[in-house]
Design an enzyme around this catalytic site. Structure first.
Site, PDB file in Angstrom:
ATOM      1  N   HIS A   1      69.110  64.260  28.596  1.00 39.75           N
ATOM      2  CA  HIS A   1      67.751  64.760  28.213  1.00 39.75           C
ATOM      3  C   HIS A   1      67.461  65.589  29.087  1.00 39.75           C
ATOM      4  O   HIS A   1      66.893  66.751  28.861  1.00 39.75           O
ATOM      5  CB  HIS A   1      66.836  63.722  27.674  1.00 39.75           C
TER       6      HIS A   1
ATOM      7  N   ASP B   1      72.484  64.181  21.120  1.00 43.64           N
ATOM      8  CA  ASP B   1      71.274  64.161  22.239  1.00 43.64           C
ATOM      9  C   ASP B   1      69.931  64.362  21.539  1.00 43.64           C
ATOM     10  O   ASP B   1      69.481  65.599  21.251  1.00 43.64           O
ATOM     11  CB  ASP B   1      71.549  65.154  23.273  1.00 43.64           C
ATOM     12  N   HIS B   2      69.236  63.232  21.318  1.00 40.77           N
ATOM     13  CA  HIS B   2      68.108  63.436  19.954  1.00 40.77           C
ATOM     14  C   HIS B   2      67.106  64.327  20.798  1.00 40.77           C
ATOM     15  O   HIS B   2      66.279  65.059  19.991  1.00 40.77           O
ATOM     16  CB  HIS B   2      67.686  62.032  19.729  1.00 40.77           C
TER      17      HIS B   2
HETATM   18  C1  BG6 Z   1      66.609  57.244  24.735  1.00 39.42           C
HETATM   19  C2  BG6 Z   1      66.815  56.487  25.983  1.00 39.42           C
HETATM   20  O1  BG6 Z   1      67.725  58.217  24.563  1.00 39.42           O
HETATM   21  O2  BG6 Z   1      65.360  58.145  24.822  1.00 39.42           O
HETATM   22  C3  BG6 Z   1      65.757  55.534  25.916  1.00 39.42           C
HETATM   23  O3  BG6 Z   1      67.902  55.822  25.771  1.00 39.42           O
HETATM   24  C4  BG6 Z   1      64.159  56.360  26.015  1.00 39.42           C
HETATM   25  O4  BG6 Z   1      65.639  54.825  27.220  1.00 39.42           O
HETATM   26  C5  BG6 Z   1      64.111  57.402  24.757  1.00 39.42           C
HETATM   27  O5  BG6 Z   1      63.116  55.501  25.832  1.00 39.42           O
HETATM   28  C6  BG6 Z   1      63.045  58.118  24.739  1.00 39.42           C
HETATM   29  O6  BG6 Z   1      62.905  58.991  23.707  1.00 39.42           O
HETATM   30  P1  BG6 Z   1      61.638  59.655  23.146  1.00 39.42           P
HETATM   31  O7  BG6 Z   1      62.210  60.661  21.992  1.00 39.42           O
HETATM   32  O8  BG6 Z   1      60.830  58.523  22.900  1.00 39.42           O
HETATM   33  O9  BG6 Z   1      60.997  60.331  24.385  1.00 39.42           O
END
Ligand code: BG6
Length: 516
Positions: free
Chosen positions: A264, A201-202
Site C-alpha cells: 500500500h 492491492d485494495h
Molecule cells: C490490509 C492489511 O491490507 O489493509 C490490514 O492487511 C489493514 O492490516 C488494512 O488493517 C487497512 O485497510 P484500510 O482500507 O482500512 O485502510
C-alpha cells in the site's frame, strides 16, 4: 479566441458507470472472513447500483460442507449487516445466483466437479467464458489451487478466444520476500499468462488513490511544480488505530513492512512520484510505476545509520479506552519481535526527485485512523514582510486526504484583516462529502468491476511486485538477523522518539495525526 465552457453532458457520459458483462466468479475460500467482510457487501452494492449483470453468478468453493442454501444464508447475513432498512428486491433475487461446492483443495477430483458444475451453471446463466477464479484462501494454498486448476484445464478456457481466457485474482500477501514472490510468479505462470492475472492491492481501488493520477495529470497547474525545484519533501502516512484484530497467525509472521509497506505505501508512492504515462492504459501506467520503483535508492540499514526504523506497540489508551500491548494480543508470542510500525526516509534518484526526501510511515494502534499524502513546497526565497522572520513562515502544504474525511487541502499565506502587515496561514479545503451526494464506494467494488471487464490498470503487475520486494527484502533480512527488537511505543501514540529522529535530524517534522 477559443471559448472554454464546461461540457456537462460529456462529463456525465464519462462519469456514468457501465454495467459489467456477464461473468462467473469462482471464489476459493468462500466460507471465509474476506468473502463475508468484503466480497459479499461489494457484490451486494454493485447489484444495488445496477452494475452487476443479471447473468452474473458466483460459485463458492471451500472445504466446509455447506449447501447452496446455507451459503445463501451466510451471504444474506453479510449483506444485511451493510443494508440499513433491509434488502432490496434486486438483492433478494441476486441471492439465487449464489452456489456452493465443497471439497479438498488437494484433490484433483474436486476441480473436475467444479468444472462440471461450471458448465451447467454457464448454460443456465448464459455466461460465455468470462470466468474469474478468486483466491480468497491463505497464501499457503495458492500454488496447490493454481496447479490443480491447470491440471483440470480450467486455466486456459476454450483456447480459441484469447480475450476470454479465465482470469485469476490473487489477494495479498503476494509472497513474503523477493525469492518467494519470484517463485510464486513462476508457479502461476505455469498455468496462467500475465494478462490473466489480477493481483489485488485494495488501496489502488480507493477513489482517493485513483484521484492521484487525475489530480496530477488532468490539471495544468500542478505538474510544472511537481519536482525538486519546488518541492521540499513529501510525507506519506497510513496510521491505524486498530491492532492485530484476530489475525495473529498471519500478522505475527508478516508485520507492518510486509502487510502495509511493501504494497500500500509503495503503491501510493509510485502514483505520487511517477512520470506522466502516455495514456490511461493499464500497461502505460504500470510501466511508469515500475520505472519509479527502479529509481528508488536502496535503503541503508546498519547499526550506525538506518533509513528505516521499526516499532511495536505496548499497552496504552485509544479514544479513552485501555488497550493491551501487541505481545499480549491473543495468539501473539510473548517475545514477538514483529514490527507494528515502520517509518522510513527514501530518495528517488532521477531528474525529477534527486535530493527530495520522501518520509513514509505506517503503524497500528496509533492515535487515530488517517491516510494522507502531504506535499510540502519550498519556502519563498526572500521574505519582504518585515513583521515575520522567514524561518517562522510555514511553507505551502498540499494534502491529499486519502481517508477518512476524503478530500484535498492546500495551505497558503494570506493577508488577515488587521494591521497592514498582518499575515497568516489559511487552508483551502475540498471534501468529497461536501461535493458529492453519494458515499465513496468501497475499493472492492471498483476492483471486481474492473476484473469483470478485463481492465488490469489497478492491479499489480509481476515486475512491480518483484521490485517492491527487492527493495524490502534486505531490510527484512537485516531485521531477522539483528539481536535488537523493535522500539516500543504506547498504543494511542502519534509517534515516538526514534521515529521522530528520522525526520527531525533533517530539520523537519512529522505532520500531526490530529490537526492542531
Ligand atoms: C490490509 C492489511 O491490507 O489493509 C490490514 O492487511 C489493514 O492490516 C488494512 O488493517 C487497512 O485497510 P484500510 O482500507 O482500512 O485502510
Amino acid at each position: 479566441m477559443q471559448k472554454i465552457r464546461p461540457s456537462t453532458t460529456k462529463q456525465e457520459i464519462i462519469c456514468a458507470e457501465i454495467q459489467a458483462p456477464p461473468a462467473a466468479l469462482v471464489v476459493f475460500g468462500a466460507s471465509g472472513d474476506l468473502v463475508r467482510r468484503k466480497l459479499f457487501p461489494s457484490i451486494f452494492e454493485l447489484t444495488e447500483r445496477g452494475l452487476l449483470n443479471e447473468r452474473f453468478y458466483l460459485l463458492g468453493c471451500s472445504r466446509k460442507k455447506l449447501s447452496d442454501n446455507d451459503f445463501r444464508q451466510i451471504a444474506q447475513e453479510a449483506m444485511m449487516t451493510d443494508a440499513a432498512g433491509g434488502m432490496s428486491e434486486p438483492s433478494k433475487l441476486f441471492l439465487n445466483n449464489l452456489y456452493y461446492i465443497s471439497g479438498d483443495y488437494n484433490d484433483e477430483q474436486f476441480y473436475h466437479r467444479i468444472k462440471k458444475r461450471l458448465m451447467e451453471l454457464d448454460k443456465a446463466h448464459k455466461v460465455e467464458g468470462n470466468r474469474i477464479f478468486y483466491l480468497a484462501v491463505p497464501p499457503l494454498l495458492y500454488t496447490t489451487i493454481i496447479d490443480r486448476l491447470g491440471r483440470a484445464s480450467l486455466s486456459c478456457g476454450s483456447g480459441i478466444d484469447f480475450e476470454n481466457r479465465p482470469k485469476l485474482v490473487v489477494e495479498k500477501p503476494f509472497g513474503s520476500s523477493l525469492e518467494t514472490a519470484v517463485e510464486l510468479n513462476r508457479k502461476i505462470h505455469e498455468c496462467f499468462d500475465e494478462s490473466q492475472i489480477y493481483r489485488i492491492d485494495h488501496y489502488l481501488g480507493k477513489e482517493t488513490v485513483q484521484n492521484i493520477l487525475m489530480f496530477r495529470f488532468a490539471n495544468a497547474i500542478f505538474e510544472p511544480i511537481w519536482n525538486r525545484n519546488y518541492i521540499d519533501h513529501i510525507q506519506i502516512t497510513i496510521a491505524e488505530s486498530l491492532g492485530g484484530e484476530h489475525r495473529a497467525s498471519y500478522y505475527d509472521k508478516a508485520g507492518a513492512l510486509r502487510d502495509m509497506f511493501q504494497n500500500h505505501v509503495l503503491g501510493m508512492l509510485s502514483l505520487v512520484a511517477m512520470e506522466p504515462p502516455t495514456s490511461f492504459d493499464a500497461d502505460h501506467i504500470r510501466n511508469e510505476k515500475v520505472k519509479l520503483l527502479q529509481s528508488i535508492r536502496p535503503l541503508e540499514i546498519s547499526p550506525y545509520k538506518s533509513d528505516i526504523i521499526r516499532g511495536q506497540y505496548t499497552q496504552g489508551t485509544i479514544n479513552g479506552a485501555g488497550v493491551c500491548g501487541y505481545r499480549a494480543e491473543p495468539g501473539i508470542a510473548k517475545d514477538s519481535k514483529t514490527e507494528t510500525f515502520v517509518a522510513t526516509k527514501m530518495f528517488i534518484d532521477n531528474w525529477r526527485w534527486k535530493g527530495v526526501p520522501f518520509y513514509l510511515r505506517t503503524g497500528k494502534r496509533l492515535a487515530t485512523k488517517l491516510t494522507e499524502i502531504a506535499i510540502t513546497f519550498k519556502k519563498v526565497p526572500h521574505f519582504m514582510f518585515a513583521s515575520v522572520e522567514l524561518d517562522d513562515m510555514p511553507a505551502n502544504v498540499l494534502v491529499l486526504k486519502i481517508q477518512p474525511n476524503e478530500g484535498i487541502s492546500l495551505s497558503f499565506q494570506a493577508k488577515r484583516p488587521g494591521s497592514k502587515a498582518c499575515i497568516g496561514t489559511l487552508n483551502m479545503d475540498f471534501n468529497y462529502a461536501d461535493v458529492f451526494d453519494a458515499e465513496l464506494p468501497e475499493a472492492y467494488q471498483r476492483l471486481l468491476l474492473d476484473c469483470m471487464v478485463g481492465d488490469q490498470t489497478l492491479f499489480t503487475r509481476q515486475d512491480d511486485v518483484q521490485l517492491s520486494w527487492k527493495l524490502m527484502t534486505p531490510v527484512l533480512k537485516a531485521w531477522q538477523g539483528a539481536d535488537s527488537a523493535p522500539y516500543e511505543y504506547p498504543a494511542g501514540s502519534e509517534s515516538f522518539d526514534q521515529a521522530d529522529s528520522l525526520i527531525e535530524s533533517d530539520g523537519r517534522y512529522w505532520r500531526r495525526l490530529f490537526p492542531k
